[in-house]
Design a protein around this motif. Structure first.
Motif, mmCIF file in Angstrom:
data_model
loop_
_atom_site.group_PDB
_atom_site.id
_atom_site.type_symbol
_atom_site.label_atom_id
_atom_site.label_comp_id
_atom_site.label_asym_id
_atom_site.label_seq_id
_atom_site.Cartn_x
_atom_site.Cartn_y
_atom_site.Cartn_z
ATOM 1 N N GLN A 82 0.841 -1.203 0.000
ATOM 2 C CA GLN A 82 0.000 0.000 0.000
ATOM 3 C C GLN A 82 0.874 1.250 0.000
ATOM 4 O O GLN A 82 1.812 1.357 0.782
ATOM 5 N N ARG A 83 0.481 2.184 -0.847
ATOM 6 C CA ARG A 83 1.188 3.442 -0.992
ATOM 7 C C ARG A 83 1.264 4.234 0.315
ATOM 8 O O ARG A 83 2.323 4.683 0.726
ATOM 9 N N LEU A 84 0.118 4.392 0.982
ATOM 10 C CA LEU A 84 0.079 5.200 2.209
ATOM 11 C C LEU A 84 0.952 4.571 3.290
ATOM 12 O O LEU A 84 1.698 5.265 3.981
ATOM 13 N N GLN A 85 0.862 3.249 3.438
ATOM 14 C CA GLN A 85 1.640 2.598 4.481
ATOM 15 C C GLN A 85 3.127 2.724 4.194
ATOM 16 O O GLN A 85 3.927 2.952 5.109
ATOM 17 N N LEU A 95 4.562 5.152 2.543
ATOM 18 C CA LEU A 95 4.929 6.544 2.805
ATOM 19 C C LEU A 95 5.180 6.751 4.296
ATOM 20 O O LEU A 95 6.173 7.354 4.701
ATOM 21 N N GLN A 96 4.282 6.206 5.126
ATOM 22 C CA GLN A 96 4.426 6.412 6.565
ATOM 23 C C GLN A 96 5.631 5.655 7.123
ATOM 24 O O GLN A 96 6.357 6.177 7.967
ATOM 25 N N VAL A 97 5.857 4.442 6.623
ATOM 26 C CA VAL A 97 7.026 3.675 7.071
ATOM 27 C C VAL A 97 8.301 4.453 6.736
ATOM 28 O O VAL A 97 9.206 4.587 7.559
ATOM 29 N N GLU A 99 8.599 7.699 6.249
ATOM 30 C CA GLU A 99 8.695 8.885 7.120
ATOM 31 C C GLU A 99 9.267 8.494 8.478
ATOM 32 O O GLU A 99 10.107 9.190 9.038
ATOM 33 N N ASN A 100 8.786 7.370 9.008
ATOM 34 C CA ASN A 100 9.272 6.923 10.315
ATOM 35 C C ASN A 100 10.744 6.538 10.263
ATOM 36 O O ASN A 100 11.524 6.900 11.146
ATOM 37 N N LEU A 101 11.132 5.809 9.217
ATOM 38 C CA LEU A 101 12.522 5.359 9.126
ATOM 39 C C LEU A 101 13.479 6.537 8.973
ATOM 40 O O LEU A 101 14.599 6.507 9.466
ATOM 41 N N ALA A 136 3.752 0.865 -6.227
ATOM 42 C CA ALA A 136 2.959 1.786 -5.413
ATOM 43 C C ALA A 136 3.737 2.169 -4.157
ATOM 44 O O ALA A 136 3.766 3.336 -3.761
ATOM 45 N N GLY A 145 5.236 5.780 -2.972
ATOM 46 C CA GLY A 145 4.952 6.281 -1.621
ATOM 47 C C GLY A 145 6.235 6.701 -0.922
ATOM 48 O O GLY A 145 6.309 7.769 -0.312
ATOM 49 N N GLU A 195 7.484 9.973 -2.280
ATOM 50 C CA GLU A 195 6.731 11.119 -1.736
ATOM 51 C C GLU A 195 7.263 11.487 -0.361
ATOM 52 O O GLU A 195 7.382 12.665 -0.023
ATOM 53 N N GLY A 217 8.997 14.989 0.582
ATOM 54 C CA GLY A 217 8.412 15.795 1.656
ATOM 55 C C GLY A 217 9.457 16.232 2.664
ATOM 56 O O GLY A 217 9.329 17.274 3.302
#
Lengths: 324, 325
Positions: free
Chosen positions: A193-196, A198-200, A202-204, A220, A224, A227, A231
């Protein structure tokens, strides 16, 4: 009761009449894919349609409404056995769970070709697929070569336990082993999943000041991750897998380093070709495992065409694409 | 049924004091999680990571905040995730074809709101239980979105539009401002307006609410429409933050939103809970995933840990609630 049986027999008689009359073409090929959401299967379906049209046959697409639903594909098989298409091109939604379904098709004596995911059982005319392991290995090798064999790497995994993910990630890891200068910082799940993803990412980035390369198990998630990097105004080389249109655009604009092509279009083409050839008593190739293509800035052009404009390979070409 | 009778017979209680105790426990849980993570990882307490967590929690919160109102009326909206997917695809198409982000945003909100209103009509006029009505709606929306997108994705949106999800203002991510705004509006609406109190009353005892002159049907329509509109808002944030829309995003958004509402202490039986609690619920879910990423917990263990946290949070909530009563 008798009357009803008569109605049931009528289409069978008609079908038999047509079958003997027009043996050369007009066959109906039922194409089973896993879902309507993954662009990969869209390429498979377009490939199958393209081949069928070329050979003067028709396709009937069977797609579970709930993505990858085992019960739904089973009931679709029950429907298809009643409908009796000339042949079936089959991707199991689950390579083990669908074996009883394949046996039903075998019992109904409908010829069937297996594509994409290799079924754990049942009798098939032919198998056409790609190799997830070498896809992971080759894309990761390309990334590590670009980085000069060193750097801090993260892996974003697909759905844990899914066959595609297990093999792709194994390929990534083997490429990392070949490059002792590279360091694996983390291997975290993005579930395709793209959103997941992206968040992973960001966290890493919070706990890793320097990330040089990202190995994502599909496009995908790769997009993500990009992005997330954008960001945070950070740069890393990212690779994905599947060769989706979005990935090609990202490769063109220089945001994505490469994507491994799973050749969905060819799988659809060749699966359908083998099914129709066997119906016409022409020789078929019993196993084709397509070699992975690493799509990069240098070779993206053929993949940049709209699917509808691509052409299927001929039988002679098929033999050279990875027949065993 | 027994729950409703019990509620009806118990003396009227203040929502705030009851909820204040619950919120205290919940904030304690957040602090505990934060303390553990701060000890285990140096980067956890950095400002960057805190903003990161808030921004990630915001998407779940937007969906879950509207859903909280539905749950307060003893209903459930299972279609929120599918609604986000459809609204995102529709809004994305409008932006692509007209080039106008404003038009796209309005369409996304309207699409979400209309879906919500249809849910409300099914629940009130047709008297279908919300669980079934919105589950049916989930399939309808999935079907529409899959058909419409046909396996394609939409991507590439104007830079200005991208600011909504990815931009910063005075060092804070823009979704965090939106989070604070909707947290404020939601809390004020539920706790300080007559409509809000009426929603609690409907959830606590629909019969009594009707007899005391509350326009139950109209309030229910409002609640489902708000839930849908918030899903529409989430779709805009999603689109702008990820720069793309695809048909299959819904499934991964619904359950976390429901979990945030429940972890936040809103009762599935209605009448009890707060929007602020839901914010804390979204925060806990996000913190757990953030922590596991920072600590490089193996992909195998992540769903398991998340599941245990959800069960633990709801169990602790019921335990403390019983004691408080």
């Amino acid at each position: 009761m008798k009357q009803r049986l008569g109605y049931l027999a009528l289409p069978l008689v008609l079908a038999a009449a047509f079958a003997t009359q027009a043996r050369a073409d007009g066959e109906t090929i039922a194409v089973f894919t896993k879902n309507q959401t993954n662009p990969f299967f869209q390429t498979v379906r377009v490939g199958a349609d393209n081949m069928a049209k070329t050979l003067n046959a028709k396709t009937l697409q069977y797609i579970p409404t709930k993505p990858d639903s085992i019960p739904e594909q089973l009931s679709q098989i029950e429907d298809v056995v009643v409908k009796k298409p000339s042949a079936i091109v089959f991707t199991p939604v689950d390579y083990k769970a669908m074996v009883p379904g394949v046996e039903k098709i075998n019992d109904a004596k409908i010829p069937v070709v297996n594509i994409t995911d290799r079924s754990a059982g049942g009798k098939f005319l032919s198998f056409v697929g790609a190799d997830d392991y070498s896809l992971g290995l080759e894309t990761a090798r390309f990334l590590l070569k670009t980085l000069g064999g060193k750097g801090n790497i993260v892996i974003i995994e697909g759905v844990k336990g899914s066959l595609t993910n297990v093999d792709r990630v194994r390929g990534f890891n083997d490429a990392l082993k070949e490059n002792p200068g590279a360091k694996l910082l983390a291997s975290q799940p993005g579930n395709y999943q793209r959103l997941q993803a992206l968040q992973v990412m960001e966290n890493l980035m919070q706990s890793n000041a320097q990330i040089d390369g990202v190995l994502a198990a599909n496009d995908a998630m790769a997009v993500g991750a990009i992005e997330a990097l954008d960001g945070a105004n950070r740069k890393a080389q990212v690779i994905g897998i599947n060769g989706t249109k979005e990935a090609i655009d990202a490769i063109k604009s220089g945001k994505l380093l490469a994507s491994g092509d799973y050749n969905g279009f060819y799988q659809g083409c060749l699966g359908t070709m083998m099914a129709i050839r066997s119906l016409r008593n022409e020789p078929v190739i019993s196993e084709i495992v397509l070699k992975p293509t690493v799509i990069t800035r240098d070779n993206y052009q053929p993949f940049d065409q709209p699917l509808e404009q691509r052409t299927c390979p001929t039988f002679e070409e098929a033999g050279k694409l990875g027949a065993k | 049924m027994t729950d409703i009778t019990k509620e009806a017979l118990s003396p009227p209680r203040s929502f705030l004091s009851q909820d204040a105790i619950q919120l205290f426990y919940r904030l304690l849980a957040v602090l505990l999680i934060c303390a553990v993570l701060a000890v285990l990882n140096d980067s956890f307490l950095s400002l960057g990571n805190i903003l990161n967590v808030l921004r990630q929690a915001s998407l779940t919160f937007f969906i879950a905040s509207g859903l909280t109102l539905v749950v307060l009326t003893a209903g459930l909206d299972l279609s929120v995730g599918a609604n986000v997917a459809l609204s995102a695809c529709v809004a994305g198409t409008v932006i692509h074809t007209t080039g106008s982000p404003v038009l796209g945003i309005l369409t996304g909100l309207a699409c979400g709101g209309i879906v919500g209103l249809l849910n409300g009509i099914m629940v009130t006029a047709l008297r279908i239980p919300s669980f079934i009505a919105t589950y049916g709606m989930l399939w309808v929306l999935n079907g529409l979105t899959y058909w419409y997108m046909a396996g394609e994705t939409l991507h590439g949106f104007p830079a200005g539009f991208r600011q909504i999800g990815s931009g910063y203002l005075f060092g804070l991510p823009i979704p965090v401002y939106l989070l604070l705004v909707f947290l404020g509006i939601g809390t004020l609406f539920a706790q300080r307006t007559i409509w809000g109190q009426e929603i609690y009353a409907i959830g606590a005892n629909p019969v009594a609410a009707r007899l005391s002159g509350i326009p139950v049907t109209r309030r229910l329509l409002l609640v489902y429409a708000v839930s849908g509109t918030m899903a529409g808002l989430a779709s805009i944030i999603f689109l702008s933050r990820l720069n793309s829309a695809e048909a299959d995003i819904g499934e991964s958004l619904t359950l976390p939103a429901i979990a945030a509402v429940l972890i936040g202490g809103t009762s599935l039986f209605g009448g009890v809970g707060t929007v602020f609690g839901t914010f804390i619920g979204a925060l806990i879910l996000t913190l757990v995933l953030n922590g596991m990423n920072l600590l490089s917990v193996s992909a195998n263990w992540q769903p398991l840990v998340t599941g245990i946290i959800v069960i633990l949070a709801v169990w602790l909530d019921m335990k403390t609630r019983r004691r408080a009563q």
